[in-house]
Write an enzyme that holds these catalytic residues in place. Sequence first.
Site, mmCIF file in Angstrom:
data_model
loop_
_atom_site.group_PDB
_atom_site.id
_atom_site.type_symbol
_atom_site.label_atom_id
_atom_site.label_comp_id
_atom_site.label_asym_id
_atom_site.label_seq_id
_atom_site.Cartn_x
_atom_site.Cartn_y
_atom_site.Cartn_z
ATOM 1 C CG HIS A 96 -1.758 1.065 1.539
ATOM 2 N ND1 HIS A 96 -2.664 1.505 0.618
ATOM 3 C CD2 HIS A 96 -1.919 1.856 2.629
ATOM 4 C CE1 HIS A 96 -3.336 2.533 1.130
ATOM 5 N NE2 HIS A 96 -2.900 2.761 2.345
ATOM 6 C CE1 TYR A 138 -9.399 7.047 4.959
ATOM 7 C CE2 TYR A 138 -7.639 6.860 3.347
ATOM 8 C CZ TYR A 138 -8.151 6.575 4.595
ATOM 9 O OH TYR A 138 -7.412 5.827 5.483
ATOM 10 N N PRO A 189 -11.587 5.510 13.252
ATOM 11 C CG PRO A 189 -13.135 4.128 12.191
ATOM 12 C CD PRO A 189 -12.980 5.049 13.354
ATOM 13 C CE LYS A 239 -1.557 7.035 11.262
ATOM 14 N NZ LYS A 239 -0.448 6.414 10.556
ATOM 15 C CE1 TYR A 274 -3.941 6.467 5.763
ATOM 16 C CE2 TYR A 274 -2.496 5.831 3.955
ATOM 17 C CZ TYR A 274 -3.685 5.694 4.646
ATOM 18 O OH TYR A 274 -4.618 4.784 4.206
#
Length: 410
Positions: free
Chosen positions: A91, A219, A311, A315, A403
Amino acid sequence: MDPGGGVGYSGSRSIGERVMRTQVAVIGGGPAGLLLSHILHLEGVESIVLESRSKAHVMKRIRAGVLEAGSVKLLRDVGLGERMDREGHVHDGAAIVWAGHGRFFIDTRKYTGKRMMAYGQTAITEDLYAAREAAGGEILDEVDDVELHGLTGASPHVTFEREGRPERIDCDFIAGCDGKHGVSRPSMPAGLTKVYEKVYPFGWLGVMSETPPLEDLVYASHPRGFALASQRNPMLSRYYIQCSLDDRIEDWPDERFWEELKSRYPSEIADAIVTGPTIEKSIAPLRSFVSEPMRYGRLFLAGDAAHLVPPTGAKGLNLAFSDVFYLSRALVEHYKGGGDRYLDSYSDMALRRVWHCERLSWWMTNLMHRFPDDTEFDQRSRENELEFLSMSDHAHAALAEQYAGLPYES
Ligand code: RFL
Ligand code: PHB
């Protein structure tokens, strides 16, 4: 010492009570407790894990999906990377879309050089259980009435019931890894702890479906609410939509879910979402929560037992793993005769990382969701922030750094 099992029977203290002895009693057999027990075992420190639910229940819980680069490295370093590297999906960042605007991509690899992994918590729990069982590790599941005693003395102990019989573990330390509803945190004196909390006025409805996921995590911020397209493996997708706290699962038959999800994405992304029957559906409320300190005498909290994040930003599990990294290092140093410097700094060090993630999750939640009490000014400011994020290289870099995960302290 028997690092494989860690159980010694030292006779009875009260009628019918079985007494065991170990070095570290771990309360909670979720990812934090299992990983701690696994690492301690590798370093020759005994532990026993106490879990209130059945093994079958723990193994089927569906939660996290995205691992920071530090979590990936930690799992590899402790011999748990093989299946993750085979079945997980590398990812390298996430895409963001917002109403009426094109997609932009936060390229974590470009900005940090680090690679993350989409690999489900369910699979991690399976891997951890398998590793503990292969090593003869002691995980006592379906225990009731767990109580912690003698936390400020040199020899704490834990009492509980198993199959209706009283049992007791004498130990040197207790690791409270028993999640948000556990007994460990409430065992600390109320006057000692300070709680910081924020409850959000919405939840996430999540589904799992055996359909191919989108290539990237996406997102979405939309007037109808937040949405997220995530993944587990090439034939398993995870999707979420912001929902009302009053919603019930029965209100969301599959057809309604897919229609609502797609309505929150631009058409080119909506058209690429492959729908199908869902195999799991659940609603989770969103909450930020930190309880300080994370230590009381010989009790050390780790993971959701001490803190929760919404969420958004993925994390929670990653923080559980960084806590476990710090705590295992501290306990191992203690047993190897290296002193208690890390035990004494555990709470402060863990909390520094916790607060970085609390702030990121809070910021991302505010950025991406619609709040019932928003004014038009709030919304225009949010859109401006998304616009700035989309066009600023510095903003991309700052989000990518957080992130992908801030480094662990040495
Ligand atoms: P857990 O997993 O809650 O495990 C605690 C264990 O303790 C047991 N227990 C007890 N045992 C003995 N005695 C008692 N009295 C006990 N009381 C409770 C429980 O049965 C349980 O087995 O906590 P842990 O180990 O700290 O792990 C934390 C993570 O599970 C959590 O932070 C993440 O799932 C959060 N999360 C995510 N985190 C990420 O890093 N990346 C993600 O992508 C991500 N996505 C998510 C998430 C959480 C979600 N929900 C459902 C809240 C997505 C969602 C929807
Ligand atoms: C997930 O895949 O479950 C997931 C991914 C990213 C998030 C939250 C959850 O921010």
